[in-house]
Design a protein around this motif. Structure first.
Motif, PDB file in Angstrom:
ATOM      1  N   GLY A  18       0.839  -1.202   0.000  1.00 25.33           N
ATOM      2  CA  GLY A  18       0.000   0.000   0.000  1.00 25.33           C
ATOM      3  C   GLY A  18       0.866   1.241   0.000  1.00 25.33           C
ATOM      4  N   SER A  19       0.233   2.400  -0.216  1.00 23.85           N
ATOM      5  CA  SER A  19       0.975   3.660  -0.312  1.00 23.85           C
ATOM      6  C   SER A  19       0.479   4.666   0.715  1.00 23.85           C
ATOM      7  CB  SER A  19       0.827   4.253  -1.717  1.00 23.85           C
ATOM      8  OG  SER A  19       1.341   3.368  -2.692  1.00 23.85           O
ATOM      9  N   PHE A  20       1.361   5.582   1.064  1.00 20.48           N
ATOM     10  CA  PHE A  20       1.052   6.654   2.005  1.00 20.48           C
ATOM     11  C   PHE A  20       1.405   7.997   1.369  1.00 20.48           C
ATOM     12  CE2 PHE A  20       1.680   2.926   4.547  1.00 20.48           C
ATOM     13  CZ  PHE A  20       0.825   3.063   5.628  1.00 20.48           C
ATOM     14  N   ASP A  21       0.603   9.017   1.656  1.00 26.06           N
ATOM     15  CA  ASP A  21       0.912  10.358   1.175  1.00 26.06           C
ATOM     16  C   ASP A  21       2.074  10.945   1.971  1.00 26.06           C
ATOM     17  OD1 ASP A  21      -1.067  11.359  -0.929  1.00 26.06           O
ATOM     18  OD2 ASP A  21      -2.389  10.406   0.526  1.00 26.06           O
ATOM     19  N   MET A  22       2.932  11.685   1.259  1.00 25.16           N
ATOM     20  CA  MET A  22       4.088  12.324   1.897  1.00 25.16           C
ATOM     21  C   MET A  22       4.129  13.802   1.514  1.00 25.16           C
ATOM     22  SD  MET A  22       7.119   9.569   1.194  1.00 25.16           S
ATOM     23  CE  MET A  22       6.904   7.803   1.487  1.00 25.16           C
ATOM     24  N   GLY A  23       4.405  14.647   2.488  1.00 27.11           N
ATOM     25  CA  GLY A  23       4.612  16.066   2.240  1.00 27.11           C
ATOM     26  C   GLY A  23       6.091  16.386   2.318  1.00 27.11           C
ATOM     27  N   LEU A  24       6.579  17.288   1.461  1.00 27.03           N
ATOM     28  CA  LEU A  24       7.999  17.636   1.426  1.00 27.03           C
ATOM     29  C   LEU A  24       8.163  19.147   1.420  1.00 27.03           C
ATOM     30  CD1 LEU A  24      10.976  16.728   1.147  1.00 27.03           C
ATOM     31  CD2 LEU A  24      10.627  16.746  -1.336  1.00 27.03           C
ATOM     32  N   SER A  25       8.982  19.647   2.326  1.00 27.74           N
ATOM     33  CA  SER A  25       9.216  21.092   2.425  1.00 27.74           C
ATOM     34  C   SER A  25      10.204  21.544   1.363  1.00 27.74           C
ATOM     35  CB  SER A  25       9.767  21.426   3.810  1.00 27.74           C
ATOM     36  OG  SER A  25      11.134  21.035   3.898  1.00 27.74           O
ATOM     37  N   ARG A  26      10.316  22.850   1.226  1.00 25.42           N
ATOM     38  CA  ARG A  26      11.404  23.421   0.424  1.00 25.42           C
ATOM     39  C   ARG A  26      12.697  23.395   1.253  1.00 25.42           C
ATOM     40  NH1 ARG A  26       8.699  29.070  -0.728  1.00 25.42           N
ATOM     41  NH2 ARG A  26       7.847  28.564   1.314  1.00 25.42           N
ATOM     42  N   ALA A  27      13.822  23.668   0.621  1.00 22.64           N
ATOM     43  CA  ALA A  27      15.101  23.672   1.324  1.00 22.64           C
ATOM     44  C   ALA A  27      15.115  24.780   2.371  1.00 22.64           C
ATOM     45  CB  ALA A  27      16.251  23.855   0.337  1.00 22.64           C
ATOM     46  N   ALA A  28      15.717  24.477   3.520  1.00 19.77           N
ATOM     47  CA  ALA A  28      15.820  25.443   4.610  1.00 19.77           C
ATOM     48  C   ALA A  28      17.201  25.297   5.239  1.00 19.77           C
ATOM     49  CB  ALA A  28      14.727  25.189   5.653  1.00 19.77           C
ATOM     50  N   PRO A  29      17.728  26.358   5.842  1.00 22.13           N
ATOM     51  CA  PRO A  29      19.041  26.255   6.489  1.00 22.13           C
ATOM     52  C   PRO A  29      19.006  25.262   7.647  1.00 22.13           C
ATOM     53  CG  PRO A  29      17.978  28.353   7.012  1.00 22.13           C
ATOM     54  CD  PRO A  29      17.148  27.714   5.947  1.00 22.13           C
ATOM     55  N   PHE A  30      20.079  24.485   7.772  1.00 26.42           N
ATOM     56  CA  PHE A  30      20.167  23.499   8.847  1.00 26.42           C
ATOM     57  C   PHE A  30      21.164  23.977   9.902  1.00 26.42           C
ATOM     58  CE2 PHE A  30      21.873  19.753  10.957  1.00 26.42           C
ATOM     59  CZ  PHE A  30      20.719  19.047  11.257  1.00 26.42           C
ATOM     60  N   PRO A  31      20.766  23.993  11.194  1.00 19.55           N
ATOM     61  CA  PRO A  31      19.494  23.511  11.732  1.00 19.55           C
ATOM     62  C   PRO A  31      18.460  24.619  11.947  1.00 19.55           C
ATOM     63  CG  PRO A  31      21.027  23.859  13.521  1.00 19.55           C
ATOM     64  CD  PRO A  31      21.758  24.257  12.268  1.00 19.55           C
ATOM     65  N   GLN A  32      18.820  25.878  11.627  1.00 22.16           N
ATOM     66  CA  GLN A  32      17.954  27.009  11.992  1.00 22.16           C
ATOM     67  C   GLN A  32      16.547  26.907  11.398  1.00 22.16           C
ATOM     68  OE1 GLN A  32      20.953  27.229  10.694  1.00 22.16           O
ATOM     69  NE2 GLN A  32      22.280  28.215  12.234  1.00 22.16           N
ATOM     70  N   GLY A  33      16.422  26.323  10.207  1.00 25.78           N
ATOM     71  CA  GLY A  33      15.125  26.308   9.535  1.00 25.78           C
ATOM     72  C   GLY A  33      14.324  25.043   9.729  1.00 25.78           C
ATOM     73  N   LEU A  34      14.733  24.170  10.671  1.00 26.93           N
ATOM     74  CA  LEU A  34      14.058  22.883  10.849  1.00 26.93           C
ATOM     75  C   LEU A  34      12.579  23.024  11.200  1.00 26.93           C
ATOM     76  CD1 LEU A  34      16.685  20.681  12.734  1.00 26.93           C
ATOM     77  CD2 LEU A  34      15.585  20.177  10.549  1.00 26.93           C
ATOM     78  N   SER A  35      12.284  23.881  12.172  1.00 24.50           N
ATOM     79  CA  SER A  35      10.902  24.034  12.623  1.00 24.50           C
ATOM     80  C   SER A  35      10.012  24.547  11.496  1.00 24.50           C
ATOM     81  CB  SER A  35      10.854  24.978  13.822  1.00 24.50           C
ATOM     82  OG  SER A  35       9.530  25.119  14.287  1.00 24.50           O
ATOM     83  N   THR A  36      10.514  25.534  10.763  1.00 26.41           N
ATOM     84  CA  THR A  36       9.747  26.090   9.641  1.00 26.41           C
ATOM     85  C   THR A  36       9.530  25.040   8.561  1.00 26.41           C
ATOM     86  OG1 THR A  36      10.638  28.290  10.077  1.00 26.41           O
ATOM     87  CG2 THR A  36       9.688  27.904   7.899  1.00 26.41           C
ATOM     88  N   ALA A  37      10.586  24.272   8.275  1.00 24.75           N
ATOM     89  CA  ALA A  37      10.490  23.240   7.240  1.00 24.75           C
ATOM     90  C   ALA A  37       9.495  22.155   7.642  1.00 24.75           C
ATOM     91  CB  ALA A  37      11.865  22.635   6.986  1.00 24.75           C
TER      92      ALA A  37
END
Length: 531
Positions: A264-283
């Motif tokens: 079976g399959s599952f839906d996945m969401g993918l963020s845009r690139a973000a600075p690591f680690p500062q942008g983790l929460s936003t991503a």
């Protein structure tokens, strides 16, 4: 334990077999081989703990056998039994892993001592291996929990990065050269029916399987790491720090692996690139919102990538504007009226070209609230069921059919409750008539009839057109009228008999309900006046 005796002379093999008390050493099986080649063929299947070998044999001798055992079965203990007291042979035997070197003819005591030493050594190694295996199992069980907690904290607070940096490099293959990241999220709110049935015994096994598949792909090139977010939402997060430009392709490969492994399959969401680690929460929030903003009416792949300015303005699905019509249809308990009301609602919904998870969840909450208004405390209500097609898209015809069915169930529940309410309220009224002279509180009635105070007050007034206190007062005064016809009862006695401790208060209530005092009522009834 098992042992193998290797010697080209049969009488030597026989002597070794007879001289040792094998059961006392815990050895349950003893096999024989006439040369090194035969031993090499037997050892893989036999897996002996001890091997006794001569050094000089035709073909493969003791030296060749020792070297083969050292390479292929390093845990096996080897005792050399030779007729040659030669330094070079002894040195070779020790160099190739021989535990002891005994000379022929064999001394029984020396043989027993050598066997005991080899058995003790093997048992110590086995115990050490067992403890190491248990330790490894504990570490393997603890590590995912550790990383789940640590990476979940990192998503919310980048200050954890300083504490985690070395562990990320050592354990997960992260490189400080990776300055940006992307976050993927696997949603488990809508699990495919086949997979749900397969993992009906527990969701933990499904999480374990999904994480294993994700990390099998991500760990190949140290692309990132997958973990279960500890925020209660239950999402699986894929933290990608290497080759972020091809993260979409990586997620599609993972989706294919999940489909192939789990069916079976599952839906996945993918963020845009973000600075690591500062942008983790936003991503993370962007990946989650991208997943929740996917169009449930149309399958557009299983991976959904965030794009600039793609989030549309939120509009709630139609429901409130049809609520009154739905209420009247349920109240009628008429199947055709309910189907017609549901049809109007879904005719409006069909005009929509896009429906998201957020819109659907709000609609479910409104429907659940609509149901709750019809049910008294403790009533079981059907959950709003949202059907999906095999490809995970929303099935509008089935959704309409199920909603109409739930409204019918709600109509049946409402009809039953009306009958039960009427019966319960009249039971309460009968009880109050029988016990009107007692001090009865609303809480006493609620406890006796297993209903809430608010519910009793509301339904009693609806059914009997007066509230509880007025009903009790009226019953008491009706009884007082009968007692007042008996001139032998004083007014204070009448007040006590109908439940009033204060004669003045009794007189006040009596006059309020009858327009005259108890004494006036008795005189007007021609029974005289006894105060």
């Amino acid at each position: 334990m098992k042992a193998l005796i290797v010697d080209d002379e049969k009488h030597v093999r026989h002597a070794i077999r007879l001289l040792a008390d094998w059961p006392s050493f815990g050895i349950t099986g003893v096999e024989e081989a006439e040369d090194g080649e035969t031993a090499v063929r037997l050892i893989p299947a036999l897996q002996p703990d001890l091997v006794f070998t001569d050094m000089l044999m035709p073909g493969m001798g003791g030296t060749g056998l020792l070297e083969w055992i050292k390479e292929h079965c390093p845990r096996t203990k080897v005792i050399v039994i030779s007729g040659h007291d030669d330094f070079e042979l002894v040195r070779t035997a020790v160099k190739c892993g021989g535990q002891d070197y005994l000379l022929k003819p064999i001394d029984p005591a020396e043989l027993a001592e050598a066997i005991q030493k080899a058995v003790d050594s093997r048992r110590l190694e086995a115990e050490s291996e067992r403890r190491q295996q248990e330790h490894n199992m504990e570490v393997n069980q603890i590590k995912p929990v550790y990383w789940e907690r640590m990476l979940s904290n990192l998503l919310e607070d980048v200050s954890y990065y300083g504490k985690l940096k070395d562990s990320l490099i050592r354990d997960l293959g992260y490189s400080p050269d990776n300055r940006e990241c992307r976050i993927g999220v696997i949603g488990l709110s809508d699990i495919p029916p086949d997979i749900r049935r397969k993992f009906a015994s527990g969701m933990d096994l499904l999480y374990f399987s999904l994480l294993n598949i994700c990390n099998e792909y991500l760990s190949r090139d140290k692309t990132g790491h997958a973990f279960r977010h500890g925020d209660g939402a239950g999402a699986i997060v894929l933290l990608i720090w290497r080759r972020t430009g091809s993260a979409g392709e990586e997620l599609r490969r993972i989706a294919g692996g999940i489909r192939q492994t789990l069916g079976g399959s599952f839906d996945m969401g993918l963020s845009r690139a973000a600075p690591f680690p500062q942008g983790l929460s936003t991503a993370y929030r962007e990946a989650l919102q991208t997943l929740r903003s996917r169009n449930l009416l149309k399958r557009e792949g299983w991976t959904h990538e965030a794009l600039p300015g793609q989030e549309p303005a939120f509009r709630p699905l139609p429901f409130r504007e049809y609520e009154e019509e739905l209420r009247l249809a349920v109240q009628s308990a008429h199947e055709e009226k309910i189907a017609a009301a549901a049809g109007k609602l879904f005719a409006d919904i069909r005009q929509w070209s896009r429906i998201t998870v957020d819109q659907l969840e709000l609609w479910k909450q409104e429907f659940a609230l609509f149901q709750a208004r019809w049910a008294k405390d403790g009533a079981e209500l059907p959950e709003p069921a949202i059907p999906l097609e095999p490809d995970g898209s929303l099935s509008l015809p089935e959704w309409e059919r199920r909603t109409a069915g739930q409204l019918l169930l709600l109509a049946d529940l409402h009809t039953r409750q009306l009958r039960e309410d009427r019966h319960a309220i009249y039971e309460i009224a009968h009880y109050l008539r029988e016990h009107a002279e007692e001090e009865i509180s609303l809480q006493d009635i609620a406890d006796r009839f297993y209903l809430s105070r608010e519910y009793i007050s509301r339904k009693f007034k609806q059914e009997l057109k007066e509230n509880l206190s007025d009903y009790i007062a009226r019953i008491r005064i009706e009884k007082a009228k009968l007692l007042l016809l008996n001139p032998d009862f004083r007014l204070c006695q009448v007040a006590l008999l109908v439940g009033y401790q204060d004669e003045k208060y009794f007189s006040k209530v009596f006059k309020k309900l009858t327009g005259q005092s108890p004494g006036e009522y008795r005189r007007n009834s021609g029974r005289g006046d006894r105060s």
